[in-house]
Design an enzyme around this catalytic site. Structure first.
Site, PDB file in Angstrom:
ATOM      1  N   GLY A 153       0.802  -1.209   0.000  1.00  0.00           N
ATOM      2  CA  GLY A 153       0.000   0.000   0.000  1.00  0.00           C
ATOM      3  C   GLY A 153       0.842   1.269   0.000  1.00  0.00           C
ATOM      4  CB  CYS A 154       0.387   4.437   1.849  1.00  0.00           C
ATOM      5  SG  CYS A 154      -1.281   4.821   1.263  1.00  0.00           S
ATOM      6  CB  ALA A 155       4.347   1.053   3.705  1.00  0.00           C
ATOM      7  CB  ALA A 156       4.636   0.242  -1.854  1.00  0.00           C
TER       8      ALA A 156
END
Length: 368
Positions: A153-156
């Protein structure tokens, strides 16, 4: 160590330099304002018992404008997951190459100089990954490694930077290309009426970003250390429920408060490096919402102005998932960068709940 965390990379890391160069960022041409978002919520969910709360939460995001790949009338339709995924593939192929080319130009490299492509996206699915199409379409060497990351998700965005750093540490002469492609609007689900879903409808935007990590030379951030931390027992707080209609985004109301347990992980990583996380020169972090940035300022004891790049991304583009970190870094470049050897922190936050963190020093072109 503060908080008792044990970030990955706690052993002494070799000091190979890998430089994260200027990112290239592109957002689609269709724009939706906060006023339009609020009016849509009022008209489509007039009888929702928690509509006033949803409207207040959307207003509090501070997201003034978002960019989406289709006109809003088309976005609000749901032709089915198959059609949406076809559109994801078509839009990715139409938009990604130009962004990659600008990133390569800014890094003063050619496609033949790239050794690995790290492609991150959580808003559509392809197999083979877009990396295979890019290698053929843009004449990357057939020996180019492919590393698609789909489920962070956004951590990628932070994970991509860290995996590029790892690769260039293992192969010191190598160059890595990072690509983030997020069309969050293609995950809109008209039947999802929870407060988290309604908030998400006013928070997420679309965007494509790319950046090169050079094993030698370049201007940008010399990456020195990276780490990861997962808050135990929070894997259901940010998630997809995959149904016949596609990806249904699940957002727990406890997510905005996650910076309190994650801030110590950032502090621990910095202390392992001999740095103080409260006393760095620049901060490039994922902006999931204003509370994230406010709490980071509070728990890291950092001036709120330090997160101006992330806040500007949130205000102008919304949460563009994995591309946020690269866009915030692009804004630092646009401001003129930092002084040579200035110290900084990069971080992406996402499902898990996971933090992907990196430390580095600014490298100017005069010393490249």
């Amino acid at each position: 160590m503060t908080g008792g965390h044990k970030p990955s990379g706690r052993r002494k890391q070799a000091r190979f330099m890998a430089t994260l160069c200027r990112p290239s960022v592109s957002v689609p041409e269709h724009v939706i304002t906060m006023e339009q978002t609020l009016e849509l919520a009022r008209s489509r969910h007039a009888d929702h018992p928690q509509l006033p709360l949803a409207l207040r939460l959307i207003e509090n995001t501070g997201v003034r404008t978002r960019h989406i790949v289709q006109p809003i009338e088309e976005t609000l339709r749901h032709p089915g997951f198959e059609e949406r995924n076809k559109l994801y593939q078509a839009e990715a192929k139409a938009r990604v190459p130009a962004v990659i080319q600008r990133a390569l130009d800014d890094a003063e490299l050619l496609t033949g100089d790239i050794d690995v492509i790290i492609y991150v996206s959580c808003t559509g699915f392809m197999m083979p990954s877009l990396t295979a199409w890019l290698i053929n379409e843009m004449d990357f060497d057939s020996t180019t490694r492919q590393l698609p990351i789909a489920q962070l998700g956004c951590a990628a965005g932070g994970a991509a930077i860290n995996r590029a750093h790892d690769f260039c540490t293992a192969y010191p002469e190598a160059n890595a290309l990072i690509v983030a492609c997020e069309f969050c609007s293609l995950c809109y689900q008209p039947t999802d009426l929870s407060i988290g879903s309604l908030l998400s409808n006013g928070l997420f935007g679309d965007g494509v970003a790319a950046a090169v990590v050079r094993g030698r030379g370049g201007e940008g951030i010399d990456l020195e250390r990276n780490g990861s931390y997962l808050i135990p027992k929070t894997e259901e707080w940010i998630a997809y429920d995959v149904r016949a209609t596609g990806f249904h985004f699940l957002l727990d109301k406890r997510v905005p408060a996650t910076m309190e347990p994650l801030a110590p992980a950032l502090q621990d990583l910095a202390s392992l490096h001999g740095w103080d996380a409260a006393d760095l020169d620049f901060y490039i972090v994922h902006a999931g919402g204003p509370r994230i940035l406010d709490d980071l300022s509070k728990f890291l004891q950092v001036d709120p102005h330090a997160f101006r790049f992330s806040r500007a991304t949130l205000t102008e583009y919304g949460n563009i998932a994995s591309a946020v970190v690269l866009d915030a870094l692009r804004r630092l470049f646009d401001e003129g960068g930092a002084q040579h050897r200035a110290r900084g922190l990069l971080a992406g936050f996402g499902p898990g709940i996971t933090a992907e963190m990196a430390l580095g020093r600014w490298r100017t072109d005069e010393t490249a």
